[in-house]
Motif scaffolding. Sequence first.
Motif, PDB file in Angstrom:
ATOM      1  N   LEU A   1      12.407  -1.105  10.458  1.00 27.03           N
ATOM      2  CA  LEU A   1      13.477  -1.586   9.598  1.00 27.03           C
ATOM      3  C   LEU A   1      14.607  -2.003  10.516  1.00 27.03           C
ATOM      4  O   LEU A   1      15.233  -1.163  11.167  1.00 27.03           O
ATOM      5  CB  LEU A   1      13.935  -0.491   8.637  1.00 27.03           C
ATOM      6  CG  LEU A   1      15.015  -0.902   7.637  1.00 27.03           C
ATOM      7  CD1 LEU A   1      14.480  -1.937   6.653  1.00 27.03           C
ATOM      8  CD2 LEU A   1      15.546   0.328   6.885  1.00 27.03           C
ATOM      9  N   GLY A   2      14.844  -3.312  10.604  1.00 25.86           N
ATOM     10  CA  GLY A   2      15.741  -3.807  11.639  1.00 25.86           C
ATOM     11  C   GLY A   2      15.118  -3.542  12.994  1.00 25.86           C
ATOM     12  O   GLY A   2      14.010  -4.009  13.281  1.00 25.86           O
ATOM     13  N   THR A   3      15.780  -2.716  13.780  1.00 23.69           N
ATOM     14  CA  THR A   3      15.232  -2.370  15.104  1.00 23.69           C
ATOM     15  C   THR A   3      14.789  -0.916  15.172  1.00 23.69           C
ATOM     16  O   THR A   3      14.438  -0.408  16.243  1.00 23.69           O
ATOM     17  CB  THR A   3      16.296  -2.626  16.197  1.00 23.69           C
ATOM     18  OG1 THR A   3      17.480  -1.860  15.893  1.00 23.69           O
ATOM     19  CG2 THR A   3      16.648  -4.104  16.274  1.00 23.69           C
ATOM     20  N   THR A   4      14.774  -0.245  14.002  1.00 21.58           N
ATOM     21  CA  THR A   4      14.449   1.178  13.968  1.00 21.58           C
ATOM     22  C   THR A   4      13.055   1.394  13.381  1.00 21.58           C
ATOM     23  O   THR A   4      12.748   0.882  12.301  1.00 21.58           O
ATOM     24  CB  THR A   4      15.480   1.942  13.110  1.00 21.58           C
ATOM     25  OG1 THR A   4      16.788   1.715  13.626  1.00 21.58           O
ATOM     26  CG2 THR A   4      15.175   3.441  13.105  1.00 21.58           C
ATOM     27  N   SER A   5      12.229   2.142  14.100  1.00 21.30           N
ATOM     28  CA  SER A   5      10.896   2.441  13.595  1.00 21.30           C
ATOM     29  C   SER A   5      10.989   3.272  12.320  1.00 21.30           C
ATOM     30  O   SER A   5      11.861   4.152  12.195  1.00 21.30           O
ATOM     31  CB  SER A   5      10.085   3.201  14.644  1.00 21.30           C
ATOM     32  OG  SER A   5       9.798   2.372  15.752  1.00 21.30           O
ATOM     33  N   VAL A   6      10.108   2.979  11.357  1.00 18.33           N
ATOM     34  CA  VAL A   6      10.079   3.734  10.106  1.00 18.33           C
ATOM     35  C   VAL A   6       8.651   4.212   9.861  1.00 18.33           C
ATOM     36  O   VAL A   6       7.683   3.666  10.398  1.00 18.33           O
ATOM     37  CB  VAL A   6      10.566   2.882   8.912  1.00 18.33           C
ATOM     38  CG1 VAL A   6      12.037   2.524   9.072  1.00 18.33           C
ATOM     39  CG2 VAL A   6       9.714   1.621   8.768  1.00 18.33           C
ATOM     40  N   ARG A   7       8.572   5.230   9.030  1.00 22.82           N
ATOM     41  CA  ARG A   7       7.261   5.774   8.681  1.00 22.82           C
ATOM     42  C   ARG A   7       6.517   4.789   7.790  1.00 22.82           C
ATOM     43  O   ARG A   7       7.125   4.122   6.942  1.00 22.82           O
ATOM     44  CB  ARG A   7       7.446   7.118   7.958  1.00 22.82           C
ATOM     45  CG  ARG A   7       6.147   7.838   7.627  1.00 22.82           C
ATOM     46  CD  ARG A   7       6.435   9.270   7.175  1.00 22.82           C
ATOM     47  NE  ARG A   7       7.210   9.311   5.946  1.00 22.82           N
ATOM     48  CZ  ARG A   7       6.676   9.335   4.717  1.00 22.82           C
ATOM     49  NH1 ARG A   7       5.342   9.300   4.580  1.00 22.82           N
ATOM     50  NH2 ARG A   7       7.442   9.400   3.660  1.00 22.82           N
ATOM     51  N   PHE A   8       5.204   4.675   8.002  1.00 18.47           N
ATOM     52  CA  PHE A   8       4.402   3.784   7.162  1.00 18.47           C
ATOM     53  C   PHE A   8       3.019   4.387   6.968  1.00 18.47           C
ATOM     54  O   PHE A   8       2.599   5.279   7.702  1.00 18.47           O
ATOM     55  CB  PHE A   8       4.300   2.392   7.793  1.00 18.47           C
ATOM     56  CG  PHE A   8       3.495   2.342   9.058  1.00 18.47           C
ATOM     57  CD1 PHE A   8       2.127   2.051   9.028  1.00 18.47           C
ATOM     58  CD2 PHE A   8       4.084   2.605  10.295  1.00 18.47           C
ATOM     59  CE1 PHE A   8       1.381   2.017  10.195  1.00 18.47           C
ATOM     60  CE2 PHE A   8       3.340   2.577  11.462  1.00 18.47           C
ATOM     61  CZ  PHE A   8       1.983   2.279  11.414  1.00 18.47           C
ATOM     62  N   ARG A   9       2.336   3.868   5.970  1.00 18.90           N
ATOM     63  CA  ARG A   9       0.977   4.312   5.679  1.00 18.90           C
ATOM     64  C   ARG A   9       0.152   3.101   5.261  1.00 18.90           C
ATOM     65  O   ARG A   9       0.610   2.272   4.463  1.00 18.90           O
ATOM     66  CB  ARG A   9       0.980   5.347   4.552  1.00 18.90           C
ATOM     67  CG  ARG A   9      -0.402   5.831   4.133  1.00 18.90           C
ATOM     68  CD  ARG A   9      -0.284   7.007   3.160  1.00 18.90           C
ATOM     69  NE  ARG A   9       0.346   6.599   1.904  1.00 18.90           N
ATOM     70  CZ  ARG A   9      -0.308   6.117   0.852  1.00 18.90           C
ATOM     71  NH1 ARG A   9      -1.643   5.956   0.911  1.00 18.90           N
ATOM     72  NH2 ARG A   9       0.322   5.785  -0.247  1.00 18.90           N
ATOM     73  N   SER A  10      -1.043   2.993   5.826  1.00 17.75           N
ATOM     74  CA  SER A  10      -1.923   1.864   5.509  1.00 17.75           C
ATOM     75  C   SER A  10      -3.060   2.308   4.597  1.00 17.75           C
ATOM     76  O   SER A  10      -3.572   3.423   4.716  1.00 17.75           O
ATOM     77  CB  SER A  10      -2.514   1.257   6.782  1.00 17.75           C
ATOM     78  OG  SER A  10      -1.503   0.639   7.549  1.00 17.75           O
ATOM     79  N   THR A  11      -3.443   1.424   3.680  1.00 14.69           N
ATOM     80  CA  THR A  11      -4.645   1.600   2.876  1.00 14.69           C
ATOM     81  C   THR A  11      -5.535   0.388   3.121  1.00 14.69           C
ATOM     82  O   THR A  11      -5.195  -0.497   3.916  1.00 14.69           O
ATOM     83  CB  THR A  11      -4.308   1.707   1.377  1.00 14.69           C
ATOM     84  OG1 THR A  11      -3.901   0.412   0.900  1.00 14.69           O
ATOM     85  CG2 THR A  11      -3.179   2.705   1.138  1.00 14.69           C
ATOM     86  N   ASP A  12      -6.649   0.315   2.414  1.00 19.62           N
ATOM     87  CA  ASP A  12      -7.526  -0.845   2.576  1.00 19.62           C
ATOM     88  C   ASP A  12      -6.903  -2.119   2.027  1.00 19.62           C
ATOM     89  O   ASP A  12      -7.335  -3.225   2.366  1.00 19.62           O
ATOM     90  CB  ASP A  12      -8.870  -0.603   1.872  1.00 19.62           C
ATOM     91  CG  ASP A  12      -9.809   0.242   2.719  1.00 19.62           C
ATOM     92  OD1 ASP A  12      -9.510   0.451   3.914  1.00 19.62           O
ATOM     93  OD2 ASP A  12     -10.838   0.691   2.179  1.00 19.62           O
ATOM     94  N   THR A  13      -5.891  -1.984   1.166  1.00 20.16           N
ATOM     95  CA  THR A  13      -5.317  -3.166   0.505  1.00 20.16           C
ATOM     96  C   THR A  13      -3.839  -3.373   0.774  1.00 20.16           C
ATOM     97  O   THR A  13      -3.290  -4.404   0.377  1.00 20.16           O
ATOM     98  CB  THR A  13      -5.509  -3.067  -1.020  1.00 20.16           C
ATOM     99  OG1 THR A  13      -4.854  -1.883  -1.505  1.00 20.16           O
ATOM    100  CG2 THR A  13      -6.986  -3.024  -1.382  1.00 20.16           C
ATOM    101  N   SER A  14      -3.184  -2.413   1.447  1.00 19.80           N
ATOM    102  CA  SER A  14      -1.735  -2.553   1.596  1.00 19.80           C
ATOM    103  C   SER A  14      -1.219  -1.743   2.766  1.00 19.80           C
ATOM    104  O   SER A  14      -1.935  -0.924   3.347  1.00 19.80           O
ATOM    105  CB  SER A  14      -1.032  -2.107   0.304  1.00 19.80           C
ATOM    106  OG  SER A  14      -1.228  -0.715   0.091  1.00 19.80           O
ATOM    107  N   VAL A  15       0.051  -1.986   3.069  1.00 19.48           N
ATOM    108  CA  VAL A  15       0.791  -1.139   3.994  1.00 19.48           C
ATOM    109  C   VAL A  15       2.091  -0.759   3.289  1.00 19.48           C
ATOM    110  O   VAL A  15       2.772  -1.616   2.707  1.00 19.48           O
ATOM    111  CB  VAL A  15       1.051  -1.826   5.348  1.00 19.48           C
ATOM    112  CG1 VAL A  15       1.781  -3.154   5.178  1.00 19.48           C
ATOM    113  CG2 VAL A  15       1.828  -0.908   6.278  1.00 19.48           C
TER     114      VAL A  15
END
Length: 818
Positions: free
Chosen positions: A92-106
């Motif tokens: 987000l901007g220049t800051t890393s954020v938590r994310f989670r991936s699925t087979d159809t989305s992030v």
Amino acid sequence: MKTPVTLVTILICAAMLRAQAPFVHTNTMVDAPGSEPREHPLDVERLTLRVRFDPPKGIVYGTVTHVFHVLQPRVDSVEFDAIKIRVSQAMLGTTSVRFRSTDTSVIAYFSPALRWDTHDSLTFVYEATPRKGIYFIGWNDPSNRMRKQIWTQGQGIDNRHWIPMYDEMNDKMITETITTFDGTYEVLSNGTRQGVASNADGTKTWHYRMTKPHASYLLMLAIGNYTITERRSASGVPIYLYSYPDFPERIDPTYMYSVESMDFLESEIGVPYPWESYSQVPVADYIFGAMENTTATIFGDFSQTDRRGWLDRSYVGTNVHELTHQWFGDLVTARSQKSVWLQESFATFYPHLFTRRISALGGEDGYQWSRRGMHRSALAAGEKDRLPIVHPSSGSARIYPKGACVLDMMHYVFGDSAVRRVIRHYTMNHMYRNVETNDLYQSFQDTLGLAPEWFFDQWLYKGGEPHYKVSYSPSSTMTNGASTPTTLVTIEQIHQTDALTGLFRMPVDVDVYYADGTTSRVRSDVSKQITSVHVPNPGMKTVSFVLFDPGSYVLKKVTFDKTWDERRAQLARAANMIDRYDALESMRSDADRAKERVALLNDVMAKESFHAMRSEAVQQAAELALNGTSDAWSVVSKGLSDRSADVRKSAINAIVTVPADLRDQVEQMLSDSSYQIIQTALTKLARSFPKDVRRFTTRVATVRGMHERVRITRLELEAEGGSQAALDELADLCGPGWEFMTRQNAMGAFRRLGTISPLAASHMIAAILSTNNRLSAVASGIVGALCEQPRLKAAFRQAVAGKELESSQKDLLSAILR
């Protein structure tokens, strides 16, 4: 809660008004759950993509940044479409954020949550090995003969397979692509090329940027070896025409009328071309016909043609269709699939209108013939169901030809100048925005002060088409106490009526033609179950025939019984080509008037200038000749030497076995200007005179035809005669060194021959596994048919045994070869 008395009074009055006023639809009459536009918490304003590839492995390495503003009070996470994309970082901007991936989305998570109206950016670093959306063509061809290309296809919602993004129609963004690739290739993307930088490793980096927003499905890339030809419209729009360096002779025929169509659309729509430039690029193994990516149309290279091939199939209609989309689809985009007719119908209507503008495309007669083709397609769809145009499952026959018919009827009902003002207002007031059908309706109100709810209701929100039963008889009307003779034309609407399809209201012209050569016309509002139209006939003239809707402007079925004399007079005298055609076509049922028909068919060949009339005459003549009317062969003979390639095609196609008297004439067609005619003549001569096959094939030995059709027909005949060399050549033509239509044609020859070779079997198995579903479907059908012979099934199984396959590929092939 207490409600004030004044408010109660207002609510009662409003309810009474609603009860009295007719209901005006602003949506489809057929419920379509889940068809509303998708909700989204962010408005993406900019998308910047940095991308590079490993083509042999089909890998995408990308970094995509979405600049957005927040649409909702609090957003603590956002889901972007991403089909099996491997995301390694989200920022987000220049800051890393938590994310989670699925087979159809992030899904990216924000802490603290994003707030209303704030602006920020979200970046994903990722890899993908997509099966859709982007296609790597020719990089693993063992023969090294295929064109090596990379191209994308975002519509419907396939860009999500190679870019993590909000992949729907109802958001628009300014896109920017920065692509690094082998410097010996050309790279094309949306917008204006900002520059090309050379890198130390021999690659180059191409930078393209849009200046106005468009929908995400319109983002594109095309990479390959191309020559670029530049032209300019009258208004100065640069038009870049991409072509293969080895086919310079195909540039002018393929792109014929490209400049003229740009000039036409700017004038007819009344809105200047809305982007900085326009490009067109052919690609190999394309899965559709063409795609109107903003500023850069991709089309299948099978549409490229030389001057002779243009006589059989031109790119003009597709060209104008895709260019029209730059306004309707790209500039103004449907909010959801329910309103997609606002794109496809417009893009079908304007090529129809362009036909009238260009005399070589048929002029007014071609315009009427185009309308008839659209009517036939729409009516055929109506035989299956009565879904409205405004519906997500309406089907291609409704969102393309039927919707174009509706636009055509708008011009007929409200007038050309009036509708042009409406379309200009609609386009100008929704530039770079999303629309739905009601926006077009509102433009009628804003521009003309009209509320054509009846027109929108019956043609767009409801389904079905009218069926009129028409008859006429002598009558009279009373005027100021005096009786005036008239021709009474009775029009009955006989189609099924219910909540979905009601009685139609349309202004319709009725023409009465008299025996003395004069005519009378009355326009009437046909809206009741039975409408009576009195056409004044004060002189009590003898009626020769009557036309209901002369010119056939209204989409409809008609039952109107006419005598032989009426139809013969209509053929001779009707002002519009399409009305004469209807009279001529109706004569197919008059088998007992063979001699009279031959005389009329000869007249048609001599007098009619439009090819469809002469083609119909030739087809009827061939049918008469085959049923024993020998005089009709003279009409067929005229068709074989007609000035129009379309008529010559009709003539040669109508002949089952070439009569000895016509052999020399048909043999001359082996040198015709049309490849299609050469192919058909060769086939029919060979079947009619089998002892002379070698003579015929020798005459066309150097002719190949588009997609090698003439060559493949010749080789098939030679293979029938026992030529192993011809069989080997056909096997090669099944392979990846040829564009897919050639491969389909060659595989079809093996099916007709009922044989196979090891090389052909290997090529057909590879075709089944192609990402080009048009090729794989044909290959699957042909292999399945050939496998009905046990020895051929064994040959295919042997071809499979020699290939390294994924488990899904093995499953696919085992289903075909079991």
